[in-house]
Every structure is written in structure tokens, then in C-alpha cells.
Design a protein around this motif. Structure first.
Motif, PDB file in Angstrom:
ATOM      1  N   LEU A  56      50.743 -66.911  73.842  1.00 54.16           N
ATOM      2  CA  LEU A  56      51.421 -67.267  72.591  1.00 54.16           C
ATOM      3  C   LEU A  56      51.501 -66.059  71.650  1.00 54.16           C
ATOM      4  N   LYS A  57      50.446 -65.274  71.613  1.00 58.52           N
ATOM      5  CA  LYS A  57      50.436 -64.093  70.743  1.00 58.52           C
ATOM      6  C   LYS A  57      51.546 -63.122  71.131  1.00 58.52           C
ATOM      7  N   LYS A  58      51.788 -62.977  72.436  1.00 58.03           N
ATOM      8  CA  LYS A  58      52.783 -62.008  72.897  1.00 58.03           C
ATOM      9  C   LYS A  58      54.205 -62.556  72.895  1.00 58.03           C
ATOM     10  N   TYR A  59      54.382 -63.826  73.295  1.00 59.28           N
ATOM     11  CA  TYR A  59      55.742 -64.326  73.531  1.00 59.28           C
ATOM     12  C   TYR A  59      56.263 -65.292  72.470  1.00 59.28           C
ATOM     13  N   ASP A  60      55.400 -65.862  71.661  1.00 60.65           N
ATOM     14  CA  ASP A  60      55.832 -66.815  70.635  1.00 60.65           C
ATOM     15  C   ASP A  60      56.311 -66.057  69.401  1.00 60.65           C
ATOM     16  N   VAL A  61      57.491 -65.469  69.507  1.00 60.69           N
ATOM     17  CA  VAL A  61      58.003 -64.629  68.410  1.00 60.69           C
ATOM     18  C   VAL A  61      58.433 -65.460  67.207  1.00 60.69           C
ATOM     19  N   THR A  62      58.662 -66.757  67.406  1.00 60.10           N
ATOM     20  CA  THR A  62      59.046 -67.634  66.288  1.00 60.10           C
ATOM     21  C   THR A  62      57.827 -68.227  65.587  1.00 60.10           C
ATOM     22  N   HIS A  63      56.648 -67.986  66.138  1.00 54.69           N
ATOM     23  CA  HIS A  63      55.377 -68.415  65.533  1.00 54.69           C
ATOM     24  C   HIS A  63      55.316 -69.917  65.259  1.00 54.69           C
ATOM     25  N   ASP A  64      55.794 -70.697  66.236  1.00 55.85           N
ATOM     26  CA  ASP A  64      55.723 -72.152  66.085  1.00 55.85           C
ATOM     27  C   ASP A  64      54.740 -72.774  67.084  1.00 55.85           C
ATOM     28  N   LYS A  65      53.868 -71.921  67.658  1.00 53.17           N
ATOM     29  CA  LYS A  65      52.814 -72.356  68.566  1.00 53.17           C
ATOM     30  C   LYS A  65      53.363 -73.058  69.814  1.00 53.17           C
ATOM     31  N   LYS A  69      63.140 -71.738  75.077  1.00 54.66           N
ATOM     32  CA  LYS A  69      63.728 -71.304  76.347  1.00 54.66           C
ATOM     33  C   LYS A  69      63.772 -69.780  76.463  1.00 54.66           C
ATOM     34  N   ASP A  70      64.165 -69.104  75.408  1.00 51.61           N
ATOM     35  CA  ASP A  70      64.275 -67.648  75.456  1.00 51.61           C
ATOM     36  C   ASP A  70      62.905 -66.989  75.586  1.00 51.61           C
ATOM     37  N   GLU A  71      61.928 -67.533  74.866  1.00 51.51           N
ATOM     38  CA  GLU A  71      60.571 -66.975  74.941  1.00 51.51           C
ATOM     39  C   GLU A  71      59.966 -67.210  76.327  1.00 51.51           C
ATOM     40  N   LEU A  72      60.229 -68.385  76.885  1.00 51.98           N
ATOM     41  CA  LEU A  72      59.764 -68.678  78.240  1.00 51.98           C
ATOM     42  C   LEU A  72      60.413 -67.724  79.242  1.00 51.98           C
ATOM     43  N   ALA A  73      61.689 -67.438  79.039  1.00 55.64           N
ATOM     44  CA  ALA A  73      62.400 -66.526  79.941  1.00 55.64           C
ATOM     45  C   ALA A  73      61.751 -65.140  79.940  1.00 55.64           C
ATOM     46  N   GLU A  88      69.041 -71.198  85.407  1.00 58.62           N
ATOM     47  CA  GLU A  88      68.595 -72.426  86.064  1.00 58.62           C
ATOM     48  C   GLU A  88      67.108 -72.395  86.350  1.00 58.62           C
ATOM     49  N   GLU A  89      66.575 -71.233  86.720  1.00 55.94           N
ATOM     50  CA  GLU A  89      65.144 -71.122  86.989  1.00 55.94           C
ATOM     51  C   GLU A  89      64.325 -71.370  85.722  1.00 55.94           C
ATOM     52  N   VAL A  90      64.792 -70.808  84.611  1.00 60.21           N
ATOM     53  CA  VAL A  90      64.100 -71.021  83.336  1.00 60.21           C
ATOM     54  C   VAL A  90      64.128 -72.508  82.968  1.00 60.21           C
ATOM     55  N   LEU A  91      65.280 -73.130  83.116  1.00 64.12           N
ATOM     56  CA  LEU A  91      65.408 -74.550  82.782  1.00 64.12           C
ATOM     57  C   LEU A  91      64.559 -75.421  83.699  1.00 64.12           C
ATOM     58  N   TRP A  92      64.449 -75.021  84.974  1.00 66.00           N
ATOM     59  CA  TRP A  92      63.626 -75.780  85.932  1.00 66.00           C
ATOM     60  C   TRP A  92      62.169 -75.797  85.478  1.00 66.00           C
ATOM     61  N   VAL A  93      61.648 -74.620  85.115  1.00 64.10           N
ATOM     62  CA  VAL A  93      60.256 -74.534  84.648  1.00 64.10           C
ATOM     63  C   VAL A  93      60.099 -75.273  83.324  1.00 64.10           C
ATOM     64  N   LEU A  94      61.035 -75.072  82.418  1.00 65.77           N
ATOM     65  CA  LEU A  94      60.965 -75.692  81.096  1.00 65.77           C
ATOM     66  C   LEU A  94      60.944 -77.214  81.191  1.00 65.77           C
ATOM     67  N   GLN A 100      55.083 -83.032  80.702  1.00 66.49           N
ATOM     68  CA  GLN A 100      53.653 -83.299  80.853  1.00 66.49           C
ATOM     69  C   GLN A 100      53.130 -84.295  79.820  1.00 66.49           C
ATOM     70  N   ASP A 101      53.551 -84.143  78.569  1.00 66.54           N
ATOM     71  CA  ASP A 101      53.034 -85.033  77.534  1.00 66.54           C
ATOM     72  C   ASP A 101      53.962 -86.221  77.264  1.00 66.54           C
ATOM     73  N   HIS A 102      54.983 -86.389  78.134  1.00 68.55           N
ATOM     74  CA  HIS A 102      55.938 -87.498  78.022  1.00 68.55           C
ATOM     75  C   HIS A 102      56.692 -87.479  76.692  1.00 68.55           C
ATOM     76  N   GLN A 103      56.756 -86.308  76.067  1.00 72.83           N
ATOM     77  CA  GLN A 103      57.501 -86.162  74.824  1.00 72.83           C
ATOM     78  C   GLN A 103      58.350 -84.899  74.921  1.00 72.83           C
ATOM     79  N   GLU A 104      59.440 -84.998  75.640  1.00 72.33           N
ATOM     80  CA  GLU A 104      60.282 -83.828  75.887  1.00 72.33           C
ATOM     81  C   GLU A 104      60.947 -83.367  74.588  1.00 72.33           C
ATOM     82  N   ASN A 105      60.743 -82.094  74.261  1.00 76.69           N
ATOM     83  CA  ASN A 105      61.332 -81.546  73.028  1.00 76.69           C
ATOM     84  C   ASN A 105      62.012 -80.203  73.266  1.00 76.69           C
ATOM     85  N   GLY A 106      62.160 -79.837  74.542  1.00 80.16           N
ATOM     86  CA  GLY A 106      62.818 -78.575  74.849  1.00 80.16           C
ATOM     87  C   GLY A 106      61.957 -77.357  74.581  1.00 80.16           C
ATOM     88  N   MET A 107      60.644 -77.580  74.449  1.00 80.06           N
ATOM     89  CA  MET A 107      59.705 -76.497  74.184  1.00 80.06           C
ATOM     90  C   MET A 107      58.495 -76.642  75.105  1.00 80.06           C
TER      91      MET A 107
END
Length: 214
Positions: A56-65, A69-73, A88-94, A100-107
């Protein structure tokens, strides 16, 4: 953290000595094993939290914990030796980890990051097999496996026994559109999901058969 590691090391050393000298009774050994497992879990959790914090320290550039999609990429690109993953690979992982938490929010939140890493690792290890199967059955080079092609592949995976058309349709309906819009076929990125769905279905049918026999 150092105290935890020292405690774990002491428990491991004590267990090894007790087993070697035969000084522990079964009940005491069981309790000691449970303590070792408890502290092992604590240590694994601490290591996982440290890893997640570093990501999170390295890739969470928006600082929203969380990772969008872009940060995951960016994370996946680094894990992939600098090679940029496809959209498609990024979207597959995302999408896979986001459930996992049954609350899909695109993050990808901090609790979903370990699963995202596991999904990517599994995908990378399966890539050669996926490519082999896809190239073999995408006979018209359309970039997707249509119903007949998917059935032929599932027959191959099923030791030559052709699945019912309803089973093929079930796999198609669940896998098609998993990472993009439905196309009437399973693309290469979706193929791992399709194979997983098939094997889960086979296991479920096998379990039902065992229950019936009993």
C-alpha cells in the motif's frame, strides 16, 4: 515483532528437545503443539500485515488504503518482471479478489491484497497450460472458444468423456464475460476460470454420487 519471533523460536527448540528426549507425555505434547501452531499463525499474520503495508505504501498513490485498477496494474507489472499485464489480466485479478468480502467495489482493499497476489501467481503458473489448450482448440483463430470448441476442450479434460450440452453451457455462462463484455465465447484470460469451474463441477458431481452410494 522480535519478541514474537524469539517466542516462536523458543517453542520450536523446546519441542524438538522434548521429542528427542522423550520427556513429554501425549497431553503435554499436544498442548505444546497447539501453542507452537498459535504462535506460528501470529508470526504469519504479522509478516502478511507487513507485506500488505509495504504494498500500500508503494502502490496506493491515491492514499485511500486500497488499490484501484491502475494501481493494481502497476503492482502486477512489477511482479511480472516489468512486463505490462493486459487489461483483461488486470480485470481478472481485480474481479476475482474483489469478491472476497462479498462487497464488490472495483477496488482491492488491504484484506484482499493477499488473495490478489495468490490469483496472479496461480494465473502466471498456469499460463503455459492455458496457452497450450487455447491454441489447440481455438481452431478458427477467433480469439475465443465457442460452444463446440469449449466442449471439445472439456472432453479432453474429462478423459475423453464428452460433457452434456447443459454442462458446457453452464461453464460458458459463468466464464464468458468474466473480465469483459460477453462475447459468446471464452477468451484466453477467462479460460483458467472456465477450467476451474469445470473441475469444481466434476468434484461436486462426484460428491453427490458418493452420497447416493452410501
Amino acid at each position: 515483532h522480535l519478541r514474537t519471533m524469539a517466542h516462536v523460536a523458543a517453542i520450536h527448540a523446546g519441542l524438538r528437545a522434548a521429542k528427542k528426549n522423550g520427556n513429554y507425555g501425549k497431553d503435554r505434547l499436544k498442548v505444546a503443539e497447539e501453542q507452537k501452531n498459535f504462535w506460528d499463525n501470529i508470526q504469519r499474520q504479522a509478516e502478511r500485515n507487513k507485506m500488505v503495508n509495504e504494498i500500500l505504501k508503494k502502490y496506493d498513490v491515491t492514499h485511500d488504503k486500497a488499490l484501484n485498477k491502475d494501481e493494481l496494474a502497476c503492482l502486477l507489472q512489477d511482479l511480472n518482471g516489468g512486463e505490462k499485464p493486459t487489461e483483461e489480466e488486470v480485470l481478472w485479478v481485480l474481479k476475482t479478489a474483489d469478491r472476497q468480502d462479498h462487497q464488490e467495489n472495483g477496488m482491492i482493499n488491504r484484506d484482499e491484497i493477499p488473495l490478489a497476489l495468490e490469483v496472479w501467481d496461480s494465473y502466471e503458473r498456469a499460463k503455459p497450460f492455458i496457452k497450450k489448450m487455447f491454441d489447440k482448440y481455438d481452431t478458427n483463430h477467433s480469439g475465443k472458444l465457442e460452444m463446440g470448441q469449449l466442449k471439445a476442450m472439456l472432453t479432453d479434460l474429462n478423459d475423453g468423456h464428452a460433457p452434456e450440452d447443459e454442462e458446457v453451457k453452464m461453464v460458458m455462462d459463468l466464464a464468458d464475460g468474466e473480465v469483459s463484455k460477453k462475447t459468446g465465447g471464452v477468451n484466453k484470460t477467462e479460460l483458467q476460470g472456465a477450467i476451474t469451474i469445470w473441475y469444481m463441477h466434476v468434484d461436486e458431481e462426484a460428491s453427490k454420487s458418493k452420497c447416493c452410494v452410501q
